[in-house]
Enzyme design. Structure first.
Site, PDB file in Angstrom:
ATOM      1  CE1 TYR A 273       4.678  -1.941   6.291  1.00 49.81           C
ATOM      2  CE2 TYR A 273       4.313  -2.636   4.046  1.00 49.81           C
ATOM      3  CZ  TYR A 273       4.746  -1.717   4.739  1.00 49.81           C
ATOM      4  OH  TYR A 273       5.176  -0.378   4.478  1.00 49.81           O
ATOM      5  NE  ARG A 326       4.255   9.267   0.189  1.00 54.31           N
ATOM      6  CZ  ARG A 326       4.415   8.060  -0.213  1.00 54.31           C
ATOM      7  NH1 ARG A 326       3.103   7.448  -0.472  1.00 54.31           N
ATOM      8  NH2 ARG A 326       5.505   7.341  -0.282  1.00 54.31           N
ATOM      9  CE  LYS A 344       8.055  -0.670   4.629  1.00 51.11           C
ATOM     10  NZ  LYS A 344       8.331  -0.997   3.161  1.00 51.11           N
ATOM     11  CD  GLU A 416       8.764   2.403   4.895  1.00 50.18           C
ATOM     12  OE1 GLU A 416       7.419   2.401   4.098  1.00 50.18           O
ATOM     13  OE2 GLU A 416       9.636   2.518   4.355  1.00 50.18           O
ATOM     14  CG  ASP A 417       5.088   5.251   4.647  1.00 50.51           C
ATOM     15  OD1 ASP A 417       5.285   5.056   3.429  1.00 50.51           O
ATOM     16  OD2 ASP A 417       4.166   4.648   5.402  1.00 50.51           O
ATOM     17  CG  ASP A 439      10.628  -0.177   0.967  1.00 56.46           C
ATOM     18  OD1 ASP A 439      11.409  -0.917   0.221  1.00 56.46           O
ATOM     19  OD2 ASP A 439       9.486  -0.466   1.245  1.00 56.46           O
ATOM     20  CG  ASP A 440       7.766   5.108   0.857  1.00 54.45           C
ATOM     21  OD1 ASP A 440       6.961   3.734   0.992  1.00 54.45           O
ATOM     22  OD2 ASP A 440       8.207   5.461   1.785  1.00 54.45           O
ATOM     23  CG  ASN A 586       0.260  -1.012  -0.322  1.00 55.20           C
ATOM     24  OD1 ASN A 586      -0.349  -1.911  -1.047  1.00 55.20           O
ATOM     25  ND2 ASN A 586       1.776  -0.814  -0.474  1.00 55.20           N
TER      26      ASN A 586
END
Length: 752
Positions: A273, A326, A344, A416-417, A439-440, A586
């Site tokens: 990751y 993103r 993930k 996610e993202d 999760d973000d 990150n």
């Protein structure tokens, strides 16, 4: 057509309906009823078979079947409803002897064929009239044939409907797949990563499964195999080479991959990751060899369920999906963002022990707005700009409905993202309809809040959450998500109303301090709850903002590297003797400041945590006379999302309330000991992450049962349920059965 013909046609339709329905024994009010079907399922199939134009027509058709005594409600209700009600075909009517529907339709046309009259008994008809009647008859036959073909292979076109988890209207499940169950042997077994053991096949297995000669003569245990993998990774200097090598193990020997990952998490997590996965996504097309997961494009709208049926397993418990807009702080990478869901889900297993065959990574390919990525020679996605139309929302909703219908309402769907314009909006739209989280937004918020909870216990700092003033550098979905969870925590601790608690949080975006009626604008609906009254004018410099609002804690989720400078950190130190500095962006080069700078600029007084790892460093802590070596705390979301997912999967929860992330943050914080705090860290060491995930999963599952959103039968021992749900990464399966060892000897002795 006579009334007897009408009844015969109705029975034939009932026979066709019976063939399409999923008829089996079902439980209702603690009673088991034999050979039942669901009303809402029947409505969808009746519509597909063209027995009715819409749901009201299908309900009318069902009521007609009840009136004629063909079907009945299991509890003797006299009406047919488009709900999860159970019905059964009446045993008094044997539909097996009823003619098939196509036969009835053909016969009905034949009956209506005009009879030829003898010239002696009636007026002779003109040849033109006879030709017209014959033409009409032939067209009726053609229509009957066409209708039969439609009935035999219903259309796959979808109809708009509200989703009720019983059966989405318009989905056709009548297609069949060629299926053969076989035991894999020889090369076929060696090429199946789920069952391949490599050199760990013992010699009996090699004999029984035709592997002799296909493997070298030596035998290696999992431990030796894992050691070999780590030796190869240590040899490599380039992180991308390490990523490619290690992820290829996942494609060849799944057990070895997870054994190595679980036993070496501190070393391998940065490879699987962040930060390495960011580079892997940028180069995903260049290193692409073998597909993992599923790819769904905007052009697949209207047939996603049929596509999901291509996935070979029926036991999918969690899906991590991204649209690639993103990716970390790297921008829009389109379909190459697939590296994130893969990474993930690898951590689902590595950090929490979720079984890997129950996990599915998915990329929703709607185009890519980064021209350099889109036009790259090896780009793997659609070479077009991102779709911003209503089709995008329809695609996401169809995917979530299809996935939930394919694998059940307890299927975990992790966003996610997604881009800022969609992440918060889609989460708010779907979180009360599906088992989903982002999760973000929520995972980042929980890990940040856990770090704050731990910081409150540090000697010399501000010990009450309600006394802190937070400056959130980055006002996107992650920043607002963290702010929302902190507000919930402040309200719970102090009893303040949410509106009052929000006054302790200030957002900073690309235009500076966010406040009500800001002249430069840019205060979107997402930021509006945190746009407070302010008469100090617009401020862009971060150090001046910290000074003006008297900030005591600074969090970075902007994706803008090196934006926390010395003046900012010193301004924070002036308001708090132990300032909280969390650059959470990150990968590492996008972090707002480094650990070394944060400690240096605050005279080693800061409480530091970052989103990506920083190397070991020497600092002089309060109770130490000399400098000591510390590992800067990493607020990795992996402390939160694997444990939450494990608890949800184990309990088969159908929803994930926001308060579960507040609970997860509390659990994570309690696992930080005073000794850890004294060593300058606000999170447990990464080597303890499996224990952290287990504790979080246990509490999450307990909360699901308390809220009555769990569908798994509640056990007496929750921890035992969690253990039974987890994947065994320590032991290989044994394929040979010792019960047959002496079979040949016993057989021969009986023959003598």
């Amino acid at each position: 057509m006579s009334s007897s013909d009408d009844l015969e046609l109705l029975k034939s339709k009932a026979k066709r309906l019976q063939e399409k329905l999923d008829i089996k024994d079902r439980k209702y009010n603690f009673t088991t009823f034999k050979n039942c079907f669901i009303g809402s399922e029947a409505v969808a199939i009746i519509t597909n078979l063209k027995f009715a134009d819409d749901a009201p027509g299908a309900i009318k058709f069902g009521n007609e079947l009840m009136q004629k005594g063909i079907i009945q409600h299991v509890t003797k209700d006299h009406t047919f409803k488009n709900e999860k009600k159970y019905y059964a075909f009446c045993e008094s009517i044997d539909l097996s002897k009823v003619p098939n529907l196509e036969t009835i339709k053909y016969t009905s046309v034949r009956k209506n064929k005009p009879k030829k009259e003898e010239p002696s008994k009636s007026k002779s008809k003109s040849s033109k009239e006879e030709q017209d009647e014959e033409s009409k008859y032939n067209s009726q036959l053609a229509e009957a044939s066409r209708q039969y073909e439609q009935d035999a292979a219903p259309s796959l076109n979808r109809a708009d409907s509200s989703f009720d988890f019983a059966k989405p209207k318009g989905y056709d499940t009548s297609s069949y797949l060629p299926y053969v169950k076989s035991v894999q042997i020889g090369l076929q077994l060696l090429r199946n990563p789920q069952f391949n053991k490599g050199l760990a096949f013992n010699f009996q297995e090699r004999r029984e499964f035709n592997l002799h000669g296909l493997l070298p003569a030596t035998y290696r245990t999992l431990d030796i195999q894992s050691k070999q993998i780590m030796n190869n990774i240590d040899r490599m200097k380039d992180p991308l080479d390490q990523y490619v090598f290690f992820m290829n193990i996942l494609d060849t020997n799944q057990k070895l991959f997870y054994r190595t990952l679980c036993e070496n998490l501190p070393v391998l997590m940065p490879i699987v990751y962040t930060p390495t996965v960011g580079l892997a996504c940028q180069k995903f097309g260049d290193i692409f060899v073998r597909p993992r997961g599923m790819y769904i494009t905007i052009r697949d709208k209207g047939r996603i369920y049929q596509i999901l049926k291509n996935w070979p397993t029926n036991d999918v418990r969690a899906i991590c999906f991204t649209d690639g807009e993103r990716i970390l702080g790297l921008g829009d990478l389109g379909a190459q963002g697939m590296g994130i869901p893969i990474g993930k889900l690898a951590l689902y297993t590595g950090c929490a022990g979720v079984r890997p065959h129950q996990l599915l990574p998915v990329t929703i390919d709607c185009g890519c707005n980064t021209k350099a990525v889109r036009e790259n020679e090896f780009y793997i996605g659609l070479r077009e700009e991102r779709n911003r139309s209503k089709d995008y929302d329809d695609l996401i909703e169809e995917f979530m409905k299809a996935a939930t219908y394919r694998w059940g309402p307890a299927t975990l769907l992790q966003f996610e993202d997604f881009g800022n314009r969609n992440a918060f909006r889609l989460l708010e739209k779907f979180k009360d309809k599906f088992c989903t989280f982002n999760d973000d937004i929520q995972g980042t918020a929980a890990v940040a809040l856990a770090g704050v909870y731990s910081a409150l216990r540090v000697n010399g700092g501000i010990s009450k959450l309600s006394d802190h003033v937070f400056v959130m550098f980055g006002a996107g979905s992650a920043g607002v998500g963290i702010s929302n969870l902190i507000v919930s925590a402040i309200a719970k601790e102090s009893g303040k109303l949410p509106a009052e608690a929000r006054r302790q949080i200030w957002l900073v975006d690309s235009r500076g301090l966010v406040f009500k009626d800001r002249p430069s604008g840019g205060v979107t609906s997402l930021k509006e709850p945190y746009a407070h009254e302010w008469d100090g004018g617009e401020i862009k410099d971060l150090d001046k903002i910290v000074e003006a609002v008297k900030g005591t804690a600074l969090m970075g989720v902007s994706g803008q590297g090196q934006t926390f400078n010395e003046l900012t950190c010193k301004a924070l130190l002036a308001n708090n003797p132990r300032p909280i500095i969390f650059p959470m962006s990150n990968p590492t080069h996008k972090a707002e400041c480094s650990a070394e700078d944060a400690y240096k600029w605050t005279n080693n007084q800061c409480i530091f945590a970052s989103g990506s790892p920083f190397p070991r460093m020497k600092v002089k802590l309060d109770d130490e006379k000399e400098e000591v070596e510390i590992v800067p705390a990493q607020g990795n979301n992996a402390y939160i999302f694997p444990g939450v997912a494990l608890g949800i999967i184990a309990s088969r929860s159908t929803r994930i309330p926001d308060d579960m992330f507040l609970l997860a943050a509390n659990v994570l914080s309690t696992m930080v000991t005073d000794k850890m705090l004294a060593r300058g860290t606000v999170f447990p060491p990464v080597r303890e992450i499996r224990n952290v995930s287990f504790e979080i999963a246990t509490r999450i599952a307990a909360e699901a049962y308390r809220l009555r959103i769990a569908t798994q039968i509640e056990p007496k021992d929750l921890k035992d349920l969690i253990r039974r749900t987890q994947y065994d990464h320590l032991h290989n399966f044994t394929y040979s059965d010792s019960a047959f060892d002496n079979l040949e000897k016993e057989f021969m002795s009986e023959m003598q």
